[in-house]
Design an enzyme around this catalytic site. Structure first.
Site, PDB file in Angstrom:
ATOM      1  N   HIS A  43      -4.160   1.805  -3.786  1.00 51.75           N
ATOM      2  CA  HIS A  43      -4.005   2.647  -4.970  1.00 51.75           C
ATOM      3  C   HIS A  43      -5.369   3.245  -5.339  1.00 51.75           C
ATOM      4  CE1 HIS A  43      -2.083   4.123  -8.548  1.00 51.75           C
ATOM      5  NE2 HIS A  43      -3.156   3.768  -9.218  1.00 51.75           N
ATOM      6  N   ARG A  73       7.319   6.216  -2.749  1.00 55.34           N
ATOM      7  CA  ARG A  73       8.624   5.800  -3.236  1.00 55.34           C
ATOM      8  C   ARG A  73       8.484   4.354  -3.702  1.00 55.34           C
ATOM      9  NH1 ARG A  73      14.044   6.509   0.398  1.00 55.34           N
ATOM     10  NH2 ARG A  73      14.546   8.328  -0.821  1.00 55.34           N
ATOM     11  N   GLU A  87       6.835  -7.079  -7.903  1.00 52.23           N
ATOM     12  CA  GLU A  87       7.930  -6.279  -8.451  1.00 52.23           C
ATOM     13  C   GLU A  87       7.506  -5.295  -9.540  1.00 52.23           C
ATOM     14  OE1 GLU A  87      10.643  -9.446  -9.144  1.00 52.23           O
ATOM     15  OE2 GLU A  87      10.691  -9.876  -7.012  1.00 52.23           O
ATOM     16  N   ASN A  96      -5.106   7.412   5.758  1.00 50.05           N
ATOM     17  CA  ASN A  96      -5.270   5.945   5.766  1.00 50.05           C
ATOM     18  C   ASN A  96      -4.644   5.349   7.019  1.00 50.05           C
ATOM     19  OD1 ASN A  96      -6.522   4.537   3.261  1.00 50.05           O
ATOM     20  ND2 ASN A  96      -5.397   6.280   2.433  1.00 50.05           N
ATOM     21  N   GLY A 100      -1.416  10.882   5.949  1.00 52.72           N
ATOM     22  CA  GLY A 100      -1.656   9.729   6.814  1.00 52.72           C
ATOM     23  C   GLY A 100      -3.104   9.491   7.205  1.00 52.72           C
TER      24      GLY A 100
HETATM   25  C1  GRF Z   1      -4.185   7.736  -0.787  1.00 53.09           C
HETATM   26  O1  GRF Z   1      -5.220   8.343  -1.473  1.00 53.09           O
HETATM   27  C2  GRF Z   1      -3.683   6.509  -1.511  1.00 53.09           C
HETATM   28  O2  GRF Z   1      -4.593   6.003  -2.413  1.00 53.09           O
HETATM   29  C3  GRF Z   1      -2.471   6.990  -2.243  1.00 53.09           C
HETATM   30  O3  GRF Z   1      -1.949   8.034  -1.473  1.00 53.09           O
HETATM   31  C4  GRF Z   1      -2.973   8.634  -0.690  1.00 53.09           C
HETATM   32  C5  GRF Z   1      -2.468   8.786   0.694  1.00 53.09           C
HETATM   33  O4  GRF Z   1      -3.299   9.559   1.500  1.00 53.09           O
HETATM   34  N1  GRF Z   1      -1.586   5.889  -2.475  1.00 53.09           N
HETATM   35  P1  GRF Z   1      -3.105   9.563   3.070  1.00 53.09           P
HETATM   36  O5  GRF Z   1      -1.661   9.976   3.351  1.00 53.09           O
HETATM   37  O6  GRF Z   1      -3.408   8.198   3.598  1.00 53.09           O
HETATM   38  O7  GRF Z   1      -4.063  10.607   3.561  1.00 53.09           O
END
Ligand code: GRF
Length: 187
Positions: free
Chosen positions: A107, A89, A140, A16, A14
């Site tokens: 991503h 997921r 999608e 982000n 988490g």
């Molecule tokens: C991120 O690096 C994102 O690009 C990918 O999953 C990771 C999640 O990291 N989709 P966090 O849980 O936000 O630390």
């Protein structure tokens, strides 16, 4: 400013989520995080929701059940934007249709390159000298929607997966908040 309501779906650490929460505290940021949903009871991000007093739901169920319960929560709380941040997921077509144009994802690659998992490993193996991250609308197709924000990162000869991930994640935090600002400035 009247803030729009956003929800973040997570499965892991988490970081982000933390960055989005911190940005949302800014008076001029267009959205608040009103809900966090996870499919993993061990997701580190749950502690962040607790710390910042954000309602959260742990839904460890089959995909069908997960989506049914998540949609109920999103509707009840009148969520306007769904941010996927390390949500591991793939959502069903019907879920995506329900929130068309209102789901975004981050991503860790310069899409359309390196869709799917293990992006850093694949970038290093290929010997690319540039990579980055993309915040995109979710459609999608896996990692397939229109890009909203792209951030580039140089790949150095001395980089390994860990170093590269760290550099890309720093850019992810910037990219995600810019993307949310952009989304609401279009509307
Ligand atoms: C991120 O690096 C994102 O690009 C990918 O999953 C990771 C999640 O990291 N989709 P966090 O849980 O936000 O630390």
């Amino acid at each position: 400013m009247v803030k729009r309501k956003a929800c973040v779906f997570i499965s892991g650490t988490g970081t982000n989520l933390l960055s989005i929460i911190k940005n949302s505290r800014d008076y001029n940021f267009p959205a608040n995080i009103n809900l966090v949903i996870t499919n993993n009871k061990n997701a580190g991000g749950i502690n962040l929701a607790k710390k910042f007093s954000i309602p959260y739901k742990i839904i460890e169920k089959s995909k069908r059940e997960f989506e049914k319960l998540a949609i109920k929560e999103l509707r009840e709380r009148k969520i306007e934007l769904l941010c996927l941040a390390g949500f591991m997921r793939i959502l069903t077509k019907s879920f995506i249709r329900n929130f068309k144009g209102r789901i975004i994802n981050i991503h860790p690659s310069l899409l359309p390159k390196y869709k799917g998992l293990n992006t850093f490993e694949r970038v290093l193996k290929k010997g690319d000298n540039i990579t980055g991250c993309t915040v995109h609308l979710v459609n999608e197709k896996l990692d397939g929607g229109k890009a909203i924000v792209i951030k580039r990162v140089d790949v150095k000869k001395t980089d390994n997966i860990k170093k590269l991930k760290k550099k890309v994640q720093i850019e992810e935090y910037k990219a995600y908040q810019i993307a949310i600002r952009k989304i609401f400035s279009f509307n």
